[in-house]
Each structure stands twice: as structure tokens, then as C-alpha cells.
Write an enzyme that holds these catalytic residues in place. Structure first.
Site, PDB file in Angstrom:
ATOM      1  NE  ARG A  47      -2.745   0.522   3.608  1.00 29.93           N
ATOM      2  CZ  ARG A  47      -1.931   0.785   4.708  1.00 29.93           C
ATOM      3  NH1 ARG A  47      -1.219   1.725   4.567  1.00 29.93           N
ATOM      4  NH2 ARG A  47      -1.964  -0.041   5.656  1.00 29.93           N
ATOM      5  CE1 TYR A  99     -19.039  11.161 -13.491  1.00 32.09           C
ATOM      6  CE2 TYR A  99     -17.548  11.280 -11.647  1.00 32.09           C
ATOM      7  CZ  TYR A  99     -18.468  10.429 -12.545  1.00 32.09           C
ATOM      8  OH  TYR A  99     -18.657   9.091 -12.251  1.00 32.09           O
ATOM      9  CG  ASP A 172     -11.395  15.820 -13.634  1.00 31.54           C
ATOM     10  OD1 ASP A 172     -10.984  15.491 -14.562  1.00 31.54           O
ATOM     11  OD2 ASP A 172     -12.365  15.123 -12.927  1.00 31.54           O
TER      12      ASP A 172
END
Ligand code: PLP
Length: 383
Positions: A47, A99, A172
């Protein structure tokens, strides 16, 4: 950047290792042997760090020109980890339209769980942005171009307004990719991607990415990536690297096909309106020309002159365009935002933003342009 983008995208993030493998190996191990407690090769637990993910993250940083890149399990995992940079109760200004999943994350999740308050302003309304941004604003969030209306904000102006009050700017850039736009060069602090879309490019990975401009942000976001834990898995990281290798080629073809589709749609009798930054009729076409000198991407939005039944007949007649959520793969897709990607936004808000039941969002793929036009022609014949 020492090489041209096309060259960089083929090589970024990796040089052949001791075996000579030209592509990075997929390291599936979840943990790594230590020589003595705390003495390891740089990897201890997957991780916190994985060599395959690391190669993808390095490639992202190189392609965006950032201090570091971070890969996440989805675009939304990247977005929600970036929001963890904020303290509870912080104020955000977002350039609408967004979005639907971003709106849902702000309004339905982080407003409740972290007290984040988001104000929305139109991406082409600079005076409204200046008014909305106050010394309490911690983050300005925008998409470039926006989803699904393909509006184009003036990035340099947005950065200036946000930085004047010390707010971070997050872009984004899923629709643009670093081939078309490198937001960090404008002073943007963090670039986000749904890797699911163009970066991977083949509709077979769910992934997300955040690339930061400064080492200070790299430190903070790296800590959060490990602490929150929504990392991209090794196999998807490998797939995404493979996708990056053809990013320049694909974006060239997506852009040229989409430009042709948009121009063709704009002169069809059953079309009410077409939104594409590459059309001279686009309200921010001049700005788009400056910000996207290499092309305008593969997404075209079109409002049909048709009732619900007509729209459905149009959709049903298409054979090359597949009706599906998502975008950015080599294959052409078609989406009805009203009922699909943007259905999570309340109806009144959708209508106010122009997301009406006759709006179709096309993700124009890399097929031959003649086949795409013939397919759309069949759709119009069925209305
Ligand atoms: N950002 C944009 C512009 C998107 O279109 C999407 C998904 O459609 C996302 C973020 C979310 O990414 P993901 O689906 O990989 O979580």
C-alpha cells in the site's frame, strides 16, 4: 521536458531493469523481506509503495511536469483523497458544470462528513468567480473542458484569482490529458485524472491519478495516499503504463475524428446544437485555441431536435457507437447524461445547466471517420 511529448509518453517512468525487461514487471507481492528490522530495499508494504505503481506514478509526474504523481483505485478515490488536504468546514469554489460524481462527492458525502461547503460558478464567468472566491476559500476546483457541456475556463485567470487568496487550484483534466493540456505549467497545484478514461485508453481499467506541482504538496498527498489507502493495484498500474505508451497517437486521432464529427453534426437538420471547443461556434473557441494548441479532445456533446422516443430511436440505430457510461477508450461510446452519468444531479439543476433529455455525449473513438459518420447518419434516419 527534454524530449517531445510523443517520445516521453513512450518511455516515461521506466528504464529496463536488471533483467532487461522493456516493460515494467508486475510486482504482486504485498510485502517485502527486510534485512534487519526497518532495513529494506525501499519497499516494505505494497500500500505504501509498489514498484509497478511507482513506475506509473513516475510516468505521470514526467508527463504532467509535476513534483510527484499518485495513482489511486479510481478517479473518485483520487478526488476524495485530494479533498482530505482540507480541514473540516473548508470552503470550496467549483466551476460548474462538473462530472455528476464530483457533485455527489461534494454535496452528498463531504458536506455531511467533513462540513465542506461548495459554491458553484459558471466556468466562463470571471466576475462571478472573483466574487465567489474570498479569503475563506481554500480550494478552487474545475474541469477542463467540463463534462458534459465542454465549457472552457481561462486557466491563467482562474489561477490568479485563486492564488490571490492563497487557495489551491485543482484541475480535473481527464478530458484533456497532458497531451492536450499541462495545467501545472499555468501554476495549477494539483491535476486530477480518471485514469479509467484516456490515460489508460482501452476501457479495461478503473483508476485515478493526482499529480502535484510542489514537493510540499507531494509530501502531504503521499502521506494521505498511504493513510487513506485507496491505491491503484499492480496489474492496473501495468495496464495504465501500457496505455500511456500510445497516448499521443490516440489523442491525435480522437481529436481529428471528433473535430470531423462535430463539424458534420453542426450542419444536420435534426441537430439543435453541438458543443465542441474546436468549432468556431463554441463561445470560448478563441480561448480554447490558445489553451489546446494540439487539438480539442474526443468528446462532442450534441442536442438533438427530437422527443424522448426520437432520441431513443437514434440511440438504438447506432452500431459502431456503443451505448455505455464512460469515455476515452479507443472505441466510440454514446451516453445520455440525463439518464446515465449525470442522473445523480437533481432534475432542476440538470435542466438549469443544459443537461436535458435530448443531450447526447459522444466519446469519439479512433475508428475510421467514414464509419463513424455513416453510423450517425443511420441514427438520424431513424429519428
Ligand atoms: N472526472 C471526470 C471528468 C469523469 O468523467 C469521471 C468519470 O466519469 C471521473 C472524474 C471519475 O472517475 P472514476 O470513474 O475513475 O472514479
Amino acid at each position: 521536458m527534454s524530449h517531445q511529448f510523443d517520445t516521453l509518453s513512450v518511455h516515461a517512468g521506466y528504464v529496463p531493469d536488471a533483467t532487461g525487461a522493456v516493460m515494467p514487471p508486475i510486482y504482486m507481492s504485498s510485502t517485502y523481506a527486510q534485512r534487519a528490522p526497518g532495513e529494506h530495499s525501499g519497499y516494505e508494504y505494497a500500500r505504501s509503495g509498489n514498484p509497478t505503481r511507482g513506475a506509473f506514478e513516475k510516468a505521470l509526474a514526467e508527463l504532467e511536469g509535476g513534483a510527484a504523481g499518485f495513482a489511486f483505485a479510481s478517479g473518485l478515490a483520487a478526488m476524495s483523497t485530494v479533498l482530505e488536504l482540507l480541514d473540516a468546514g473548508s470552503e470550496i469554489v467549483a466551476l460548474d458544470d462538473l462530472y455528476g460524481g464530483a457533485w455527489r462527492l461534494f454535496e452528498r458525502v463531504r458536506n455531511r462528513s467533513a462540513g465542506l461547503k461548495t459554491r458553484y460558478v459558471a466556468p466562463d464567468d470571471l466576475p462571478a468567480l472573483c466574487e465567489a472566491v474570498t479569503p475563506a476559500t481554500r480550494l478552487v476546483w474545475l474541469e477542463l473542458p467540463t463534462n458534459p457541456l465542454l465549457k472552457v475556463a481561462d486557466l491563467a485567470a482562474v489561477v490568479e484569482v485563486a492564488h490571490s487568496v492563497g487557495a489551491l487550484v485543482v484541475v480535473d483534466a481527464t478530458f484533456a490529458t497532458p497531451y492536450l493540456l499541462r495545467p501545472l505549467e499555468y501554476g495549477v497545484d494539483i491535476v486530477l485524472h480518471s485514469v479509467t478514461k484516456y490515460l489508460n485508453g482501452h476501457s479495461d481499467v478503473i483508476g485515478g491519478a493526482a499529480i502535484v506541482r510542489t514537493p510540499e504538496l507531494a509530501e502531504r498527498l503521499g502521506y494521505l495516499q498511504n493513510s487513506v489507502g485507496g491505491v491503484l493495484d499492480p496489474f492496473s498500474s501495468f495496464m495504465a503504463i501500457r496505455g500511456l505508451r500510445t497516448l499521443a497517437l490516440r489523442m491525435q486521432r480522437h481529436s481529428s475524428n471528433a473535430q470531423s464529427v462535430a463539424e458534420w453534426l453542426a450542419v444536420q437538420g435534426s441537430v439543435e446544437h453541438v458543443a465542441y471547443p474546436g468549432l468556431p461556434s463554441h463561445p470560448q473557441h478563441e480561448l480554447a485555441k490558445r489553451q489546446f494548441p494540439r487539438g480539442y479532445g474526443g468528446i462532442v456533446s450534441v442536442w438533438l431536435k427530437a422527443d424522448d422516443a426520437g432520441v431513443r430511436r437514434f440511440i438504438a440505430a447506432l452500431k459502431v457507437f456503443t451505448l455505455a457510461e464512460s469515455l476515452g477508450g479507443v472505441e466510440s461510446l454514446l451516453n445520455l447524461p440525463w439518464a446515465m452519468t449525470h442522473a445523480s444531479i437533481p432534475e432542476a439543476d440538470r435542466v438549469r445547466r443544459g443537461i436535458t433529455p435530448n443531450l447526447l455525449r459522444l466519446s469519439v473513438g479512433v475508428e475510421h471517420i467514414d464509419d463513424l459518420i455513416a453510423d450517425l447518419r443511420a441514427g438520424f434516419a431513424a429519428i
